[in-house]
Design an enzyme around this catalytic site. Structure first.
Site, mmCIF file in Angstrom:
data_model
loop_
_atom_site.group_PDB
_atom_site.id
_atom_site.type_symbol
_atom_site.label_atom_id
_atom_site.label_comp_id
_atom_site.label_asym_id
_atom_site.label_seq_id
_atom_site.Cartn_x
_atom_site.Cartn_y
_atom_site.Cartn_z
ATOM 1 N N PRO A 83 0.814 -1.218 0.000
ATOM 2 C CA PRO A 83 0.000 0.000 0.000
ATOM 3 C C PRO A 83 0.848 1.268 0.000
ATOM 4 O O PRO A 83 1.878 1.346 0.687
ATOM 5 C CB PRO A 83 -0.818 -0.130 1.299
ATOM 6 C CG PRO A 83 -0.923 -1.601 1.520
ATOM 7 C CD PRO A 83 0.398 -2.161 1.055
ATOM 8 N N CYS A 84 0.374 2.247 -0.773
ATOM 9 C CA CYS A 84 1.188 3.453 -0.968
ATOM 10 C C CYS A 84 0.601 4.701 -0.326
ATOM 11 O O CYS A 84 1.256 5.745 -0.299
ATOM 12 C CB CYS A 84 1.369 3.704 -2.464
ATOM 13 S SG CYS A 84 -0.191 3.982 -3.360
ATOM 14 N N GLN A 85 -0.623 4.628 0.189
ATOM 15 C CA GLN A 85 -1.303 5.846 0.630
ATOM 16 C C GLN A 85 -0.522 6.625 1.682
ATOM 17 O O GLN A 85 -0.514 7.856 1.687
ATOM 18 C CB GLN A 85 -2.697 5.499 1.169
ATOM 19 C CG GLN A 85 -3.670 5.017 0.113
ATOM 20 C CD GLN A 85 -3.556 3.531 -0.160
ATOM 21 O OE1 GLN A 85 -2.639 2.862 0.326
ATOM 22 N NE2 GLN A 85 -4.482 2.994 -0.940
ATOM 23 N N GLY A 86 0.149 5.918 2.585
ATOM 24 C CA GLY A 86 0.892 6.590 3.643
ATOM 25 C C GLY A 86 2.110 7.350 3.160
ATOM 26 O O GLY A 86 2.636 8.213 3.864
ATOM 27 N N PHE A 87 2.553 7.030 1.930
ATOM 28 C CA PHE A 87 3.721 7.701 1.361
ATOM 29 C C PHE A 87 3.332 8.785 0.349
ATOM 30 O O PHE A 87 4.186 9.328 -0.341
ATOM 31 C CB PHE A 87 4.623 6.686 0.659
ATOM 32 C CG PHE A 87 5.250 5.679 1.588
ATOM 33 C CD1 PHE A 87 6.105 6.080 2.590
ATOM 34 C CD2 PHE A 87 4.980 4.326 1.446
ATOM 35 C CE1 PHE A 87 6.697 5.158 3.445
ATOM 36 C CE2 PHE A 87 5.567 3.389 2.293
ATOM 37 C CZ PHE A 87 6.429 3.807 3.298
#
Length: 397
Positions: A83-87
């Protein structure tokens, strides 16, 4: 070596974009996906015998190794698209050391590579990940080399890596989508000073001499040139195509129908609306998110397909010429899924049925098939070269 295909394991498989890209050349021994509905989409297209639906934090890589019936060092490819949302850049505005729990999931790459010891790793995430301290730590541990090119920890594999921030439109995807791609190659001979990591300004890691397993750029067709070959039926807001149930568009309110009718075709924006159609919040000076309520442009590339890709109000997702937002099928095609690809938005696995929000999320979060295929092809070539060196009469095509 005598096998018909190379072997692969995929973590965070999602709707199966990477699997679609690799399935012709790789025997996928295991795919892991957390969300049960997204896993149903995966199952519709790729089967379920190798699919594990569970939280990856609950799984033991040693048991997954046993599940694949492989031994350490036998796996050819580990594919990781955590998952990429936190970056994302939105998170970056808060803090480079963002404490989003999802950011820790990139370390599953280390956890599994230490057990499987794969020959190659394919890793994809948002381009902004390089600004996070978590990424620097990830690179240092994955490389596992001291400054002289020897292993720091003898029990773990070491990797020669190359990572770059790229735009998917340079790799046969009709979409401006900025991502980070990393390819890691296991080091079997030491010392290897080329693979040593140094740190640039801002603590961004840099490889002394990155390996050369990297594809040449291949500019995509424009959005219009790409979509025209699929000859999709014209539909209205809220309508579903009779011959393709995924080709359906969200309904629009009467007000938004007026707004999109005033938005010029092929790239128009809300700046062209009469004042009575403007939102109060957009009348203020310095308001950002200028692409909201905009149209795509057939003569250019699509904007980044996101989880809100079928919503007219969540980005430049208005159709280039028709007075509606793009359909689910159009979004999937822009993500370069085949037209025959099936999705589901419910736990029953009904083809192309269910929540449009869940369907949009699956499509928006996917790795574009052509992007993955372009990079995986380079890894396959490298594997082929090793095979022909050791067994000249055995060639994979």
């Amino acid at each position: 070596m005598n096998k018909s295909k190379y072997t692969a394991v995929e973590l965070f498989s999602g709707a199966g974009g990477v699997t679609e890209a690799i399935k012709d050349k790789f025997d996928l021994k295991c795919a892991v996906e957390y969300d049960p509905i997204i896993a149903k989409t995966y199952e519709l297209n790729h089967g379920k015998d190798h699919l594990i639906v569970d939280n990856i934090n609950n799984l033991d890589p040693r048991k997954i190794l046993a599940f694949t019936r492989l031994k350490p060092g036998e796996l050819d490819l580990l594919a990781v698209t955590s998952p990429c949302q936190g970056f994302s850049r939105h998170s970056r505005k808060k803090a480079a050391g963002n404490k989003d729990k999802r950011n820790k999931l990139i370390m599953q790459t280390i956890r599994y590579s230490n057990i499987f010891e794969p020959s190659y790793i394919f890793f994809e995430n948002v381009s902004n990940i390089v600004n996070f301290t978590q990424f620097s730590r990830f690179i240092r541990i994955l490389t596992n080399l001291d400054r002289n090119g020897y292993k720091r920890f003898s029990k773990w594999p070491s990797y020669h890596i190359r990572f770059e921030r790229i735009n998917a439109s340079d790799y046969n995807v009709p979409q401006n989508r900025n991502r980070l791609i990393l390819i890691a190659k296991r080091i079997d001979s030491f010392p290897n000073k080329d693979a040593v990591i140094t740190y640039e300004k801002g603590n961004i890691p840099s490889v002394e001499k990155p390996h050369d397993i990297w594809p040449k750029k291949q500019k995509s067709l424009s959005l219009g040139q790409y979509l025209i070959k699929y000859n999709l039926t014209k539909i209205e807001p809220g309508e579903t195509c009779k011959i393709d149930s995924l080709h359906k568009a969200r309904n629009l309110s009467d007000l938004n129908k007026k707004r999109i009718s005033y938005t010029p075709q092929n790239g128009g924006s809300r700046d062209d609306w009469p004042e009575e159609l403007q939102l109060d919040c957009h009348k203020k000076k310095g308001v950002s998110y200028g692409d909201v309520y905009g149209r795509m442009n057939y003569n250019d590339y699509a904007p980044t397909i996101t989880t809100g890709c079928t919503s007219y109000s969540k980005g430049r997702f208005g159709h280039p010429i028709y007075n509606r937002a793009i359909s689910l099928r159009e979004a999937a095609l822009i993500q370069t899924f085949p037209k025959s690809y099936k999705f589901t938005g419910n736990i029953n696995g009904d083809i192309n049925m269910g929540s449009i929000d869940i369907l949009s999320t699956q499509i928006g979060n996917a790795v574009p098939v052509n992007l993955a295929k372009t990079f995986i092809t380079e890894i396959t070539r490298e594997l082929n070269s090793k095979v022909t060196e050791s067994e000249p009469n055995l060639v994979y095509s």
